[in-house]
Design an enzyme around this catalytic site. Structure first.
Site, PDB file in Angstrom:
ATOM      1  N   HIS A 123      41.519  50.743  47.273  1.00  0.00           N
ATOM      2  CA  HIS A 123      41.068  50.377  46.227  1.00  0.00           C
ATOM      3  C   HIS A 123      42.037  51.697  45.496  1.00  0.00           C
ATOM      4  O   HIS A 123      41.667  52.557  45.538  1.00  0.00           O
ATOM      5  CB  HIS A 123      40.229  50.168  45.482  1.00  0.00           C
ATOM      6  CG  HIS A 123      39.059  49.906  44.740  1.00  0.00           C
ATOM      7  ND1 HIS A 123      39.768  48.559  43.644  1.00  0.00           N
ATOM      8  CD2 HIS A 123      38.865  50.860  43.197  1.00  0.00           C
ATOM      9  CE1 HIS A 123      39.029  48.443  42.535  1.00  0.00           C
ATOM     10  NE2 HIS A 123      38.625  49.998  42.292  1.00  0.00           N
ATOM     11  N   ASP A 125      40.769  46.537  50.109  1.00  0.00           N
ATOM     12  CA  ASP A 125      39.825  46.331  48.819  1.00  0.00           C
ATOM     13  C   ASP A 125      38.372  46.367  49.550  1.00  0.00           C
ATOM     14  O   ASP A 125      38.700  45.113  49.493  1.00  0.00           O
ATOM     15  CB  ASP A 125      40.615  46.405  47.216  1.00  0.00           C
ATOM     16  CG  ASP A 125      39.613  46.586  46.377  1.00  0.00           C
ATOM     17  OD1 ASP A 125      38.054  46.742  46.542  1.00  0.00           O
ATOM     18  OD2 ASP A 125      40.154  46.861  45.001  1.00  0.00           O
ATOM     19  N   SER A 129      40.888  48.579  37.496  1.00  0.00           N
ATOM     20  CA  SER A 129      40.033  48.594  38.237  1.00  0.00           C
ATOM     21  C   SER A 129      38.413  48.498  37.458  1.00  0.00           C
ATOM     22  O   SER A 129      38.970  47.466  36.602  1.00  0.00           O
ATOM     23  CB  SER A 129      39.399  50.384  38.550  1.00  0.00           C
ATOM     24  OG  SER A 129      38.174  50.027  39.482  1.00  0.00           O
TER      25      SER A 129
END
Length: 321
Positions: free
Chosen positions: A300, A270, A169
Site C-alpha cells: 500500500h 496491500d 488511498s
C-alpha cells in the site's frame, strides 16, 4: 497471553488529545504555490491557491502546464483532474512538498489542469465532511464555467466536458463517493467522464483473506487501519458502514451503474487488495467499464517510495485520460 506492544497511534505518528482531536507528529516540508506567472525559465507548471468555500475556509490548489499542447490550427484544451490525496483521513495537505511535486508532475505529463482539493481531516472532521468538501470543489469549478468573470485559468485552458476524479488511498474513497453523489446534481456544462481509484481505502468488519495474511504488514498493519476507520467514521458506526464498506450497501452499489469509465490500481502486497478486486468485480457486474491495473508485487502506497511504480501509475493515468 501477553498483550501486544504494538501502538497504532505511534505507528500513525499521532497522539490523541483529551478533546478527541489528534496531535500530528509528522513535520513535513511545505511548498507555496507559484502564483500566476513562471518563476524561472523552463518551468513546466504554475500553481495557485483559491478559496472555494469561504464559509468553511476550504481551498484548492490549481496546477496548470505552462505550455499548452498544439492541435493543428487551434490550442487544445486540457482535461480537468480533481485530485484527492492519501493520508488515511488524518494526514497531509496539498501544500505538502511531496503532494505538490506529485501534482506538478502529473499536470505536466498527462497533461491536465489539476484541481487538488484541500479537504478537512479526521477525527476533528469525520466522514462525510470530506465528501462534502469534494462536492463543494466540483460545484465551484462548475460555477467558473458559467461565470463570465470566472477563474481565467479554467476558462482559458480547461475542457469542462472532460473532468476526472482521481484519488489515492482514502482519496480514492473520496473520489468514489463524490462521483456517486454528483450523479444527482445538475453539473452542466461540467461533465465527469472518468474515475481513477489508486489503491482505494475500503474495509469491512469481516476480515478478508488478504487482511489476515498481511495483518502485520509493516506499512499498513490491521491495528493501524482499524484505528484510521475508528477516527474517520461517524461516531457510533462500525466498519460495515457504507463509507467504509460500500459493497455492503446494495442501493449504493446499484447506483454505480451510472458511473463513467473507471480505472482501479492496486498491489498484491496491500492488505486491501482483495477488497479492491471485489470492488472491480462488482462494478463490472453492474455494467461499468473498468480498467483494472493490479501488480502482484508491491504494498500500500509503494509508489511514494518506488519511482518505478510511480512512473507506471503516471502512465496508467495518461493512457486512461
Amino acid at each position: 497471553m501477553a498483550s501486544s506492544q504494538f501502538d497504532a497511534y505511534e505507528h500513525l505518528n499521532i497522539s490523541l488529545n483529551k478533546d478527541g482531536s489528534v496531535a500530528r507528529l509528522l513535520d513535513l516540508p511545505k511548498m507555496q504555490a507559484t502564483g500566476e506567472t513562471e518563476l524561472y525559465p523552463g518551468q513546466t507548471v504554475v500553481s495557485k491557491d483559491v478559496t472555494h468555500n469561504p464559509s468553511k475556509k476550504t481551498w484548492i490548489r490549481i496546477f496548470r502546464p505552462t505550455k499548452m499542447p498544439s492541435n493543428d490550427k487551434s490550442v487544445a484544451r486540457l482535461p480537468i483532474l480533481f485530485f484527492f490525496h492519501g493520508g488515511g483521513w488524518i494526514h497531509f495537505s496539498v501544500a505538502d512538498a511531496m503532494m505538490h511535486e506529485s501534482c506538478n508532475k502529473l499536470a505536466s505529463e498527462v497533461p491536465a489542469i489539476f484541481v487538488a482539493v484541500e479537504f478537512c481531516l479526521a477525527p476533528e472532521n469525520r466522514l462525510p465532511a470530506q465528501y462534502d468538501d469534494a462536492v463543494d470543489a466540483i460545484e465551484w469549478v462548475r460555477k467558473q464555467a458559467l461565470d463570465q468573470r470566472g477563474d481565467q485559468w479554467l476558462k482559458s485552458y480547461a475542457d469542462f466536458s472532460r473532468c476526472y476524479l482521481y484519488g489515492v488511498s482514502c482519496g480514492a474513497n473520496i473520489a468514489f463517493n463524490a462521483a456517486l453523489r454528483v450523479l444527482d446534481d445538475e453539473l452542466k456544462p461540467l461533465k465527469i467522464v472518468g474515475l481513477i481509484m489508486n489503491q482505494p481505502f475500503i474495509g469491512g468488519k469481516q476480515r478478508s483473506k488478504s487482511e489476515l495474511r498481511l495483518a502485520t504488514d509493516p506499512y499498513f498493519p490491521l491495528p493501524a487501519t482499524d484505528l484510521l476507520w475508528e477516527l474517520a467514521l461517524p461516531q457510533g458506526t462500525d466498519r460495515d458502514h457504507r463509507f467504509c464498506n460500500p459493497l455492503a450497501d446494495k442501493a449504493l452499489m446499484d447506483k454505480t451503474k451510472l458511473l463513467g469509465r473507471c480505472l482501479v490500481i492496486g498491489f498484491g502486497g496491500d492488505p486491501l487488495i482483495e477488497r479492491q478486486q471485489d470492488l472491480v468485480q462488482t462494478l463490472v457486474l453492474k455494467g461499468v467499464r473498468v480498467e483494472a491495473r493490479f501488480d502482484d508485487a508491491g504494498f500500500h502506497m509503494v509508489d511514494m517510495i518506488d519511482t518505478r511504480r510511480a512512473a507506471a501509475i503516471l502512465n496508467f493515468v495518461k493512457e486512461f485520460v
